[in-house]
Write a protein that holds these residues in place. Structure first.
Motif, PDB file in Angstrom:
ATOM      1  N   LEU A 152      92.065  32.990  61.955  1.00 41.49           N
ATOM      2  CA  LEU A 152      90.717  33.217  61.446  1.00 41.49           C
ATOM      3  C   LEU A 152      90.241  32.032  60.603  1.00 41.49           C
ATOM      4  CD1 LEU A 152      90.706  37.019  60.600  1.00 41.49           C
ATOM      5  CD2 LEU A 152      90.082  35.845  62.700  1.00 41.49           C
ATOM      6  N   THR A 153      91.150  31.420  59.847  1.00 38.47           N
ATOM      7  CA  THR A 153      90.732  30.263  59.053  1.00 38.47           C
ATOM      8  C   THR A 153      90.264  29.130  59.971  1.00 38.47           C
ATOM      9  OG1 THR A 153      92.516  30.885  57.569  1.00 38.47           O
ATOM     10  CG2 THR A 153      91.404  28.811  57.116  1.00 38.47           C
ATOM     11  N   LEU A 154      91.005  28.922  61.050  1.00 41.52           N
ATOM     12  CA  LEU A 154      90.607  27.855  61.983  1.00 41.52           C
ATOM     13  C   LEU A 154      89.255  28.173  62.616  1.00 41.52           C
ATOM     14  CD1 LEU A 154      93.893  26.776  63.780  1.00 41.52           C
ATOM     15  CD2 LEU A 154      92.478  25.481  62.188  1.00 41.52           C
ATOM     16  N   VAL A 155      89.057  29.437  62.987  1.00 46.54           N
ATOM     17  CA  VAL A 155      87.778  29.802  63.591  1.00 46.54           C
ATOM     18  C   VAL A 155      86.647  29.596  62.589  1.00 46.54           C
ATOM     19  CG1 VAL A 155      86.465  31.673  64.634  1.00 46.54           C
ATOM     20  CG2 VAL A 155      88.861  31.417  65.184  1.00 46.54           C
ATOM     21  N   LEU A 156      86.905  29.950  61.328  1.00 42.91           N
ATOM     22  CA  LEU A 156      85.881  29.753  60.301  1.00 42.91           C
ATOM     23  C   LEU A 156      85.545  28.269  60.168  1.00 42.91           C
ATOM     24  CD1 LEU A 156      84.085  30.888  58.115  1.00 42.91           C
ATOM     25  CD2 LEU A 156      85.958  30.667  56.502  1.00 42.91           C
ATOM     26  N   ALA A 157      86.581  27.426  60.200  1.00 43.78           N
ATOM     27  CA  ALA A 157      86.343  25.986  60.093  1.00 43.78           C
ATOM     28  C   ALA A 157      85.457  25.517  61.236  1.00 43.78           C
ATOM     29  CB  ALA A 157      87.673  25.233  60.112  1.00 43.78           C
ATOM     30  N   TYR A 171      72.981  33.290  63.213  1.00 41.97           N
ATOM     31  CA  TYR A 171      74.277  32.607  63.243  1.00 41.97           C
ATOM     32  C   TYR A 171      75.344  33.442  62.545  1.00 41.97           C
ATOM     33  CZ  TYR A 171      77.353  28.534  63.283  1.00 41.97           C
ATOM     34  OH  TYR A 171      78.382  27.674  63.518  1.00 41.97           O
ATOM     35  N   THR A 172      74.982  34.034  61.414  1.00 39.72           N
ATOM     36  CA  THR A 172      75.935  34.872  60.679  1.00 39.72           C
ATOM     37  C   THR A 172      76.327  36.096  61.497  1.00 39.72           C
ATOM     38  OG1 THR A 172      74.676  34.180  58.768  1.00 39.72           O
ATOM     39  CG2 THR A 172      76.350  35.840  58.412  1.00 39.72           C
ATOM     40  N   LYS A 173      75.353  36.648  62.219  1.00 44.62           N
ATOM     41  CA  LYS A 173      75.667  37.811  63.064  1.00 44.62           C
ATOM     42  C   LYS A 173      76.690  37.434  64.122  1.00 44.62           C
ATOM     43  CE  LYS A 173      71.391  40.485  62.872  1.00 44.62           C
ATOM     44  NZ  LYS A 173      70.099  40.575  63.588  1.00 44.62           N
ATOM     45  N   VAL A 174      76.505  36.260  64.727  1.00 40.27           N
ATOM     46  CA  VAL A 174      77.477  35.811  65.731  1.00 40.27           C
ATOM     47  C   VAL A 174      78.863  35.720  65.103  1.00 40.27           C
ATOM     48  CG1 VAL A 174      78.140  33.904  67.240  1.00 40.27           C
ATOM     49  CG2 VAL A 174      75.760  34.572  67.058  1.00 40.27           C
ATOM     50  N   TRP A 175      78.908  35.216  63.870  1.00 39.11           N
ATOM     51  CA  TRP A 175      80.188  35.108  63.163  1.00 39.11           C
ATOM     52  C   TRP A 175      80.814  36.499  62.989  1.00 39.11           C
ATOM     53  CZ3 TRP A 175      84.356  32.875  61.461  1.00 39.11           C
ATOM     54  CH2 TRP A 175      85.037  33.385  60.352  1.00 39.11           C
ATOM     55  N   ILE A 176      80.038  37.455  62.516  1.00 37.53           N
ATOM     56  CA  ILE A 176      80.601  38.789  62.264  1.00 37.53           C
ATOM     57  C   ILE A 176      81.072  39.409  63.584  1.00 37.53           C
ATOM     58  CG2 ILE A 176      80.076  41.109  61.436  1.00 37.53           C
ATOM     59  CD1 ILE A 176      78.304  39.872  59.345  1.00 37.53           C
ATOM     60  N   ALA A 177      80.274  39.235  64.644  1.00 41.14           N
ATOM     61  CA  ALA A 177      80.686  39.787  65.940  1.00 41.14           C
ATOM     62  C   ALA A 177      82.012  39.160  66.381  1.00 41.14           C
ATOM     63  CB  ALA A 177      79.606  39.527  66.988  1.00 41.14           C
ATOM     64  N   SER A 178      82.145  37.846  66.205  1.00 35.74           N
ATOM     65  CA  SER A 178      83.410  37.203  66.588  1.00 35.74           C
ATOM     66  C   SER A 178      84.555  37.763  65.764  1.00 35.74           C
ATOM     67  CB  SER A 178      83.359  35.700  66.378  1.00 35.74           C
ATOM     68  OG  SER A 178      82.110  35.205  66.699  1.00 35.74           O
ATOM     69  N   MET A 179      84.303  38.016  64.471  1.00 35.62           N
ATOM     70  CA  MET A 179      85.356  38.577  63.622  1.00 35.62           C
ATOM     71  C   MET A 179      85.784  39.947  64.125  1.00 35.62           C
ATOM     72  SD  MET A 179      86.509  36.732  61.318  1.00 35.62           S
ATOM     73  CE  MET A 179      86.347  35.459  62.537  1.00 35.62           C
ATOM     74  N   VAL A 180      84.798  40.796  64.450  1.00 33.19           N
ATOM     75  CA  VAL A 180      85.128  42.143  64.926  1.00 33.19           C
ATOM     76  C   VAL A 180      86.041  42.026  66.137  1.00 33.19           C
ATOM     77  CG1 VAL A 180      84.193  44.224  65.972  1.00 33.19           C
ATOM     78  CG2 VAL A 180      82.995  43.154  64.068  1.00 33.19           C
ATOM     79  N   ILE A 181      85.629  41.207  67.104  1.00 31.57           N
ATOM     80  CA  ILE A 181      86.398  41.130  68.346  1.00 31.57           C
ATOM     81  C   ILE A 181      87.781  40.539  68.087  1.00 31.57           C
ATOM     82  CG2 ILE A 181      86.491  40.013  70.591  1.00 31.57           C
ATOM     83  CD1 ILE A 181      83.457  40.268  70.680  1.00 31.57           C
ATOM     84  N   LEU A 182      87.811  39.430  67.340  1.00 26.10           N
ATOM     85  CA  LEU A 182      89.099  38.754  67.124  1.00 26.10           C
ATOM     86  C   LEU A 182      90.064  39.621  66.333  1.00 26.10           C
ATOM     87  CD1 LEU A 182      88.384  35.030  66.342  1.00 26.10           C
ATOM     88  CD2 LEU A 182      89.872  35.974  68.084  1.00 26.10           C
ATOM     89  N   CYS A 183      89.586  40.186  65.202  1.00 27.26           N
ATOM     90  CA  CYS A 183      90.476  40.992  64.354  1.00 27.26           C
ATOM     91  C   CYS A 183      91.008  42.172  65.134  1.00 27.26           C
ATOM     92  CB  CYS A 183      89.732  41.514  63.134  1.00 27.26           C
ATOM     93  SG  CYS A 183      89.416  40.246  61.948  1.00 27.26           S
ATOM     94  N   TRP A 184      90.101  42.836  65.828  1.00 25.01           N
ATOM     95  CA  TRP A 184      90.524  44.011  66.564  1.00 25.01           C
ATOM     96  C   TRP A 184      91.514  43.633  67.659  1.00 25.01           C
ATOM     97  CZ3 TRP A 184      89.406  44.482  71.717  1.00 25.01           C
ATOM     98  CH2 TRP A 184      89.929  45.636  72.275  1.00 25.01           C
ATOM     99  N   LEU A 185      91.237  42.531  68.352  1.00 28.62           N
ATOM    100  CA  LEU A 185      92.104  42.127  69.454  1.00 28.62           C
ATOM    101  C   LEU A 185      93.492  41.758  68.942  1.00 28.62           C
ATOM    102  CD1 LEU A 185      91.776  41.716  72.481  1.00 28.62           C
ATOM    103  CD2 LEU A 185      91.419  39.307  72.043  1.00 28.62           C
ATOM    104  N   ILE A 186      93.525  40.947  67.888  1.00 27.06           N
ATOM    105  CA  ILE A 186      94.829  40.500  67.375  1.00 27.06           C
ATOM    106  C   ILE A 186      95.620  41.696  66.846  1.00 27.06           C
ATOM    107  CG2 ILE A 186      95.938  39.046  65.661  1.00 27.06           C
ATOM    108  CD1 ILE A 186      93.593  37.144  65.914  1.00 27.06           C
ATOM    109  N   THR A 187      94.922  42.600  66.139  1.00 26.67           N
ATOM    110  CA  THR A 187      95.606  43.786  65.630  1.00 26.67           C
ATOM    111  C   THR A 187      96.155  44.625  66.776  1.00 26.67           C
ATOM    112  OG1 THR A 187      93.961  43.775  63.897  1.00 26.67           O
ATOM    113  CG2 THR A 187      95.364  45.709  64.027  1.00 26.67           C
ATOM    114  N   ALA A 188      95.343  44.810  67.795  1.00 29.94           N
ATOM    115  CA  ALA A 188      95.783  45.640  68.917  1.00 29.94           C
ATOM    116  C   ALA A 188      96.998  45.023  69.590  1.00 29.94           C
ATOM    117  CB  ALA A 188      94.648  45.801  69.915  1.00 29.94           C
ATOM    118  N   ILE A 189      96.990  43.692  69.730  1.00 25.76           N
ATOM    119  CA  ILE A 189      98.113  43.057  70.414  1.00 25.76           C
ATOM    120  C   ILE A 189      99.377  43.176  69.574  1.00 25.76           C
ATOM    121  CG2 ILE A 189      98.995  40.807  71.155  1.00 25.76           C
ATOM    122  CD1 ILE A 189      96.212  40.128  72.075  1.00 25.76           C
TER     123      ILE A 189
END
Ligand SMILES: Nc1ncnc2c1ncn2[C@@H]1O[C@H](COP(=O)(O)OP(=O)(O)OP(=O)(O)O)[C@@H](O)[C@H]1O
Ligand SMILES: [Mg+2]
Lengths: 261, 609
Positions: free
Chosen positions: B343-348, B367-385
């Protein structure tokens, strides 16, 4: 009212003698490899002035005009545009470019965007305008260049003259202080040349500072405040149209005029 | 005006009319009679006649050979039919099988709606359909006569052949104006196939996850657990198509197409990691770790990005983005949750791109909305895996067979594409360091056979990984595919980039765009359009290359057909049947993809250039 009267009346409005210098070139030289394309070019252009650059093919007209918004880099001398010196500093370049509009011989419209998007893209992303405002501005610019009904077409669906007018509108959308034209009518069929020149005349009358490379002698005679004649990368002669066309001093200018007129 | 004048004018205009029609319609070529056609095309001279006879004989021999292979009583086609589930999903647990159907149903639902929205299908003349049916029927009749059938089978096939020829004869003379949509034809074919499940005895189906197969259907019928879901799937697809054509008029089409495309990209992830894998979420861990991390990054990231996208941020923004990037790489030096590093790398990355997309308030909020959407997908995906699955499956992955082939293909395409674009941009960049890295990478990958890279990743890479980081074999192999395809796609994209003229670059620079803006808004859209045809070819090649998974021992489609099924006691040595089936599936899918790509190319090329 004839064109001549218009011109003189507008000339009367513009106080060129007291105007600020907006483009200053001092000893500008440029080489392509070993070939020297610009040789110690010095010139000053004042605010609201219309300068036409003439000269035979290969004399360095395009190279010079492209140096002024740094599409080419000069190697010696100084170029100041509106008080900003062109150097390798990126921020200066972006600042200058957003104040200098350029119109190309081949139009160079973005083929994948509609006419409206072509015009409003840079205002939105470079000038950071809200989209609605930028699109409104695009519509009024299209009105100004005389093709308000073409906004939703793609460039490929327009005639050459219409495309060049869109290109002018695109440059104007950035609200530039200076407009550069590099042979804007050379790629056009004769019947389309007039529509583009008319737009340029209107622009000149509105007080835009313009630097125009062209072979349209009629335009030069009628609209230019100053004519610069280039050959071999040098400015050979500078003068008013009256002086230039009736009574040139340099031999090379006379030769050029005898070939062209 | 006198009458003489007007008549002459009439004559003139009628003349010009006939002239026009003469000019516009090509002269009608008289249709050749069958014998004339044969003479013109096959027997025009002695040499051609000999060639015709020889090649006809060869074709007949090949067909006969193939038929006597397929219909040989020794063939164990029931091995393929019985193991259909194994082939498709490996040993996915039976009591959770509904998850497979739900996923498939959702994809079909999307397909139906998309077909309606993109107005897929073209109209086919009925007479053309008739001709095709005639040819098909004739082929079946010929094949029946050639094949070593029992009497009963011969009669059945003859009847089928004659039936098809009959329909062909009925349709052939229909008028040119009578057309039918190719979608109708396709769904008709599917309908017949699904009806046949209820009627034709394909073989008895059992479920073979354990040593003692469980019989799911009486011999001679298809199991209810197969034919019922398929029938429902068909109904779902049809209904969603009609739903799509119904609502497409009522809503903003461009917008809903964008939503559909995004759903296509995201839904496979959800289906795989939420529906199929069924992660056994641990509420305690979720509340103590996962959700706080998500909230932290969404909130801090949003505030930061809102600030970084201010138009007047200037140099400060670049410094801060670079600092975040540095921190992102530094996290790999310390013991830390993987998710934090990613997530830190994605934020960078978002921070670095911020100046490109900066602007007034709406643009910044978007732009911020795109960021939050990416966070939802990434966090959920990584957690699920990272969560253990409830689907208890032998082997170390929750699914196999055709499903894993599709899954690896999907991930390869979705991730190799952006990576390939980045590589191509790096290779054409002004900065020598980017150029060198990218060129070396691309040339190295292209100089090594794919199978080597696959073996390297499945065997060696897990050994090289630092402590505390592990990679399942599937993940490692998927990464191998991604970098391999990215290198090839990069070359295609580079071709596209080179086709963008210098004038386009100059025009973008002249209006003051930054390099990033020029690339994103002007260069890439034009380059990708040019690169579509070669990229589609590459995508098809990738799909076929998934067959290599079998060689490194992943339970993919081919491996199950080649090694698993022939190992079952009842179906010893049924390799050839299964391989033939697998080839057929690959053939059909690749053919469909290349047909679809031809139509996409046509559509993309139209209008705008
Ligand atoms: N990118 C380049 N590389 C090498 N030489 C160049 C390049 N661009 C221009 N030149 C050379 O520089 C000289 C000046 O070119 P320039 O395009 O400025 O001429 P011009 O006056 O605009 O001519 P024209 O009327 O034909 O447009 C020419 O001799 C040309 O060959
Ligand atoms: Mg030129």
């Amino acid at each position: 009212m004839t064109d001549n009267e218009t011109k003189s009346s507008v000339r009367g409005d513009r106080d060129l003698a007291n105007a600020q210098d907006i483009i200053v070139c001092e000893g500008v030289s440029k080489w392509f490899g070993d070939f020297q394309a610009l040789n110690n070019v010095s010139a000053t252009i004042k605010e609201q002035e219309v300068v036409v650059v003439l000269g035979p093919s290969g004399s360095g007209k395009s190279t010079w005009i492209r140096c002024i918004n740094r599409l080419e880099q000069h190697q010696e001398g100084r170029i100041m545009v509106d008080g900003v010196e062109l150097s390798n500093d990126l921020r200066n370049i972006e600042k200058v470019r957003s104040e200098v509009g350029m119109v190309f011989q081949m139009f160079n419209l973005f083929p994948h965007l509609t006419v409206r998007d072509n015009i409003s893209l840079a205002p939105i992303w470079v000038r950071k305008k809200p989209r609605a405002e930028a699109e409104e501005q695009a519509s009024s610019l299209l009105e100004r260049v005389g093709i308000p009904e073409q906004a939703d077409k793609f460039p490929g669906q327009l005639s050459g003259g219409q495309q060049q007018r869109v290109a002018i509108a695109r440059a104007l959308a950035m609200e530039p202080k200076i407009m550069l034209f590099d042979e804007p009518t050379s790629a056009l069929d004769p019947e389309m040349i007039k529509e583009v020149l008319d737009v340029m005349k209107e622009l000149a009358l509105s007080g835009m500072t313009m630097m125009v490379v062209t072979h349209e002698m009629g335009f030069a005679k009628e609209v230019a405040d100053k004519i610069m004649f280039m050959e071999g990368g040098q400015i050979v002669e500078t003068g008013t149209p009256e002086h230039f066309f009736t009574n040139p001093t340099e031999e090379r200018t006379k030769l050029f005029l005898s070939q062209i007129l | 005006m006198n009458s003489a004048n007007s008549t002459s004018q009439d004559q003139f205009s009628s003349d010009s009319l006939t002239d026009v029609s003469k000019n516009e319609l090509p002269p009608k070529v008289a249709a050749l009679s069958p014998t004339e056609w044969l003479k013109a095309n096959l027997f025009s001279n002695t040499f051609n006649s000999i060639l015709t006879v020889i090649s006809t004989a060869a074709i007949l021999l090949i067909i006969r050979g193939l038929l006597s292979f397929i219909f040989n009583p020794l063939r164990q086609w029931s091995a393929t039919a019985t193991n259909m589930r194994l082939l498709m999903t490996q040993a996915y647990p039976e009591h959770q099988y509904a998850r497979i159907w739900v996923s498939l149903g959702f994809l079909l639902f999307l397909t139906g709606i998309s077909l309606a929205f993109w107005r897929a299908g073209r109209s086919v003349q009925l007479s053309q359909v008739g001709k095709r049916l005639l040819a098909l029927g004739a082929f079946i009749l010929l094949a029946t006569l050639l094949a070593p059938f029992s009497n009963k089978a011969t009669i059945i096939w003859l009847i089928i052949g004659i039936f098809i020829v009959g329909i062909g004869f009925l349709l052939k003379p229909s008028h040119e104006d009578k057309t039918v949509s190719s979608l109708t034809l396709l769904s008709g074919a599917f309908l017949l196939a699904i009806l046949s499940l209820w009627v034709i005895p394909y073989g008895h189906h059992s479920y073979l996850s354990t040593r003692t197969p469980k019989i799911l259907a009486e011999p001679g019928t298809v199991a209810m657990t197969t034919k019922l879901p398929w029938t429902i799937m068909f109904v779902v697809a049809m209904c969603s198509y009609f739903l799509g054509s119904f609502i497409r008029e009522k809503i903003d089409e461009t917008r809903s197409k964008a939503v559909l495309s995004a759903t296509w990209l995201i839904s496979p992830l959800f289906l795989l990691f939420l529906v199929l894998r069924d992660p056994d979420f641990d509420t305690g861990h979720l509340l103590s770790t996962d959700i706080p991390i998500f909230l932290f990054f969404s909130i801090v990231g949003s505030v930061l990005l809102l600030w970084l996208t201010r138009p007047d941020i200037g140099e400060k923004g670049r410094v801060i983005s670079a600092a975040i990037l540095f921190v992102g790489f530094a996290t790999f030096l310390f013991q830390m949750l993987m998710i934090v590093r990613i997530l830190t790398l994605v934020l960078a990355f978002f921070a670095l791109a911020a100046p490109t997309f900066s602007g007034q308030k709406p643009a910044r909020i978007r732009y911020t909305k795109v960021w939050i959407a990416s966070m939802v997908i990434l966090c959920w995906l990584i957690t699920a895996i990272n969560t253990p699955s409830t689907a208890k499956v032998p082997g170390d992955f929750f699914i196999g067979g055709f499903a894993i082939t599709l899954m690896i293909f999907f991930f390869t395409m979705v991730l190799a594409f952006p990576l390939g674009v980045l590589l191509a941009l790096a290779r054409t960049s002004k900065f020598p360091i980017f150029r060198i890295i990218s060129t070396t990478f691309i040339e190295f990958i292209r100089g090594v056979p794919l199978i080597t890279i696959l073996i390297f990743f499945s065997v060696m890479v897990p050994l090289f990984l630092p402590d505390g980081m592990d990679l399942t074999e599937i993940a490692a192999v998927t990464i191998a595919f991604i970098i391999f395809e990215a290198a090839y796609l990069a070359e295609n994209v580079r071709g596209g980039l080179q086709s963008v003229t210098r004038g386009q670059h100059e025009a973008a620079e002249a209006v003051g765009m930054t390099n990033a803006q020029k690339t994103f808004f002007i260069v890439l859209p034009q380059a990708l359009r040019v690169a579509i045809p070669p990229m589609v070819g590459q995508i098809i090649a990738t799909f076929k290359e998934t067959g290599l998974l079998a060689i490194i021992g992943i339970f993919d489609f081919l491996y199950i057909a080649r090694s698993v099924i022939p190992g079952q006691t009842q179906y010893m040595g049924s390799t050839r049947e299964n391989l033939l089936f697998v080839s057929l599936v690959y053939l059909v899918i690749c053919f469909a993809m290349s047909k679809a790509s031809q139509r996409v190319e046509k559509r993309v090329g139209l209008g705008e250039r």
